[in-house]
Scaffold this active site. Structure first.
Site, PDB file in Angstrom:
ATOM      1  N   LYS A 278      35.704  36.111  56.386  1.00 49.27           N
ATOM      2  CA  LYS A 278      36.420  34.923  55.934  1.00 49.27           C
ATOM      3  C   LYS A 278      36.693  33.986  57.110  1.00 49.27           C
ATOM      4  CE  LYS A 278      38.958  37.327  52.249  1.00 49.27           C
ATOM      5  NZ  LYS A 278      38.548  36.497  51.107  1.00 49.27           N
ATOM      6  N   ARG A 352      35.963  43.953  43.161  1.00 47.98           N
ATOM      7  CA  ARG A 352      35.270  44.453  41.965  1.00 47.98           C
ATOM      8  C   ARG A 352      34.557  45.774  42.245  1.00 47.98           C
ATOM      9  NH1 ARG A 352      31.993  38.964  41.821  1.00 47.98           N
ATOM     10  NH2 ARG A 352      33.997  38.402  42.745  1.00 47.98           N
TER      11      ARG A 352
END
Length: 495
Positions: A278, A352
């Protein structure tokens, strides 16, 4: 904070602070009128001078009014008479909480006889007040060298008519439990990632089991996850020195043999993005990537405090996503617990991956329904902002129940579609499917990914990326959402 209920005249009650509501144009309800009469019209005189317009959230603190046992009277505006809604009521409650924080009194009393919140009965209106007042006293100063001054306020009395007493007592019990669950969720979210790692979260679940009867906790380590074939879960954690943990909570408060409800929480205790790292700006807020797991634990605390007659399973999928020489790479293919294979195109789509194996693990409990809670996608913030959680489901009845619970709890969600067309975005030439679906409809394709692991039961996915914490500034911190929504959903199952 203790909440008690009494049916006595506000004008005769001895208290440090008496809270009365005032509608716009100085309209006083019966309880406030009685107090005004006891003071010889002191309140109405001040209102006629224009000292308080009565708009939602406005307040005026009065000292030493004549002929009252109350040391102070706090007037709080609730807007136009007969038009008070949940949002305005929360604003008024926030003003009360803010003022009470700054006062020295050990107790306060709120006159609720005249308060009617639109589309809410006495219980629901009072519960919103209790949650707001209790949550308004929250302080996180564990790492401050100078701690906040101890709160002087210890007790709040809810004043109502005799016919309201039972509803107000129920509201006080439920609201206090929900606020305690929110506080636990906020504490876990606000902790720094060098303290709050997967093993720490597991330890907090064990502490909860020691505090309340009826809770059983099992912690699955990396070796057990390997035995189960949780290849996606382990792939997320393999770049970190912190080992993963799947924390299993079981509470059997309902009838023996009744199928449980299951809550699954994403618990990424820090998310660098892994190799798909990030940007540095605001990366500190990625400690909040475990707020799904924190909210499940907070909901369990609320349920345990109320000792609800329900069977409930909680699954906390805890890992840390870090870059290293051992970390998962974009292009790696992993085999999930279900046997399906996933091409990892972006290691920052890691939530996920821990959730999919955990959702497969949930099958063994034969649940009535499974709700997963996750700070899953930035796309959800783009779509819904920070006011509303995203909801997707494979079952229309479950989706409706959660939407209704969110409305009743004033912790709302909004449903997004799971049309088959979105599933095609996950196609992979090398594995059964990929872990991302491209730049379009990112919240939906993330849910589409999860939907491939939940064929055995009714399932709903709550994306709380926008609602789990507040970014930047003095107000930065975890919110405790969606504990009210989840707890309300479980309360609704008992009706």
């Amino acid at each position: 904070m203790e909440f008690v209920v009494k049916s006595v005249k506000a004008s005769t009650l001895k208290t440090a602070t008496l809270v009365l509501t005032v509608a716009e144009d100085g309209v006083l309800g019966a309880a406030a009128q009685a107090v005004d009469a006891a003071t010889g019209g002191a309140i109405s005189t001040l209102l006629k001078r224009g000292d308080l317009q009565g708009k939602p959230g406005q307040s005026l603190l009065l000292h030493s009014l004549p002929n009252l046992k109350a040391e102070r009277v706090l007037l709080v505006g609730i807007g136009k008479a007969g038009e008070l809604d949940a949002r305005q009521w929360r604003k008024a409650a926030g003003a009360v909480a803010g003022t009470l924080k700054s006062l020295g009194g050990a107790d306060a009393a709120v006159a609720l006889q005249d308060v009617t919140v639109r589309e809410r009965d006495a219980y629901a209106g009072a519960r919103l007040l209790v949650e707001a007042l209790a949550d308004g006293q929250y302080v996180f100063d564990r790492f401050k060298s100078k701690k906040a001054e101890p709160r002087a306020l210890k007790k709040i009395t809810l004043l109502g008519d005799k016919a309201q007493v039972a509803a107000l007592e129920r509201a006080a019990t439920h609201g206090t439990a929900i606020a305690a669950g929110m506080a636990l969720t906020r504490d876990l979210g606000n902790l720094p990632p060098n303290v709050c790692h997967p093993i720490y979260v597991a330890d907090q679940a064990k502490q909860l089991a020691k505090q309340f009867k009826g809770l059983k906790v099992e912690v699955l380590d990396e070796n057990r996850l390997r035995e189960l074939g949780a290849g996606a879960f382990l792939a997320v954690a393999q770049g970190s020195e912190q080992p993963p943990r799947l924390v299993v909570l079981q509470y059997n408060g309902g009838k023996k043999g009744d199928k449980p409800y299951a809550l699954v929480g994403k618990g990424i205790t820090f998310d660098t993005g892994g190799i798909s790292i990030k940007p540095a700006a605001n990366m500190d807020e990625m400690k909040y990537d475990m707020c799904g797991a924190a909210s499940v634990l907070g909901t369990f605390r609320a349920v345990l405090e109320m000792q609800l007659p329900i069977n409930l399973v909680g699954l906390l999928a805890c890992a840390e996503n870090m870059p290293s020489g051992r970390a998962t790479r974009p292009g790696d293919i992993v085999t999930t617990m279900s046997g399906q294979t996933v091409e990892i195109l972006n290691t920052d789509a890691e939530g996920r991956l821990v959730l999919c194996d955990t959702l497969t693990y949930a099958e063994r409990f034969k649940p009535q329904a499974v709700i997963d809670v996750a700070t899953l996608t930035g796309a959800c913030i783009v779509a819904l902002g920070s006011a509303t959680s995203g909801l997707m489901s494979n079952d229309a009845g479950l989706a409706r129940a959660l939407l209704d619970a969110g409305t009743r709890a004033d912790d709302r969600a909004w449903e997004l579609p799971l049309f088959d067309e979105y599933q095609e975005q996950l196609d992979s030439p090398f594995a059964d499917f990929a872990n991302i679906g491209g730049p379009k409809a990112g919240t939906i394709t993330a849910a589409c990914f999860l939907s491939r692991f939940v064929k055995a039961y009714p399932w709903a996915h709550l994306d709380i990326a926008g609602t789990a914490w507040i970014s930047g500034g003095k107000e930065k911190g975890a919110t405790g959402r969606p504990v009210p929504l989840l707890t309300q959903y479980l309360l609704d199952r008992l009706e």
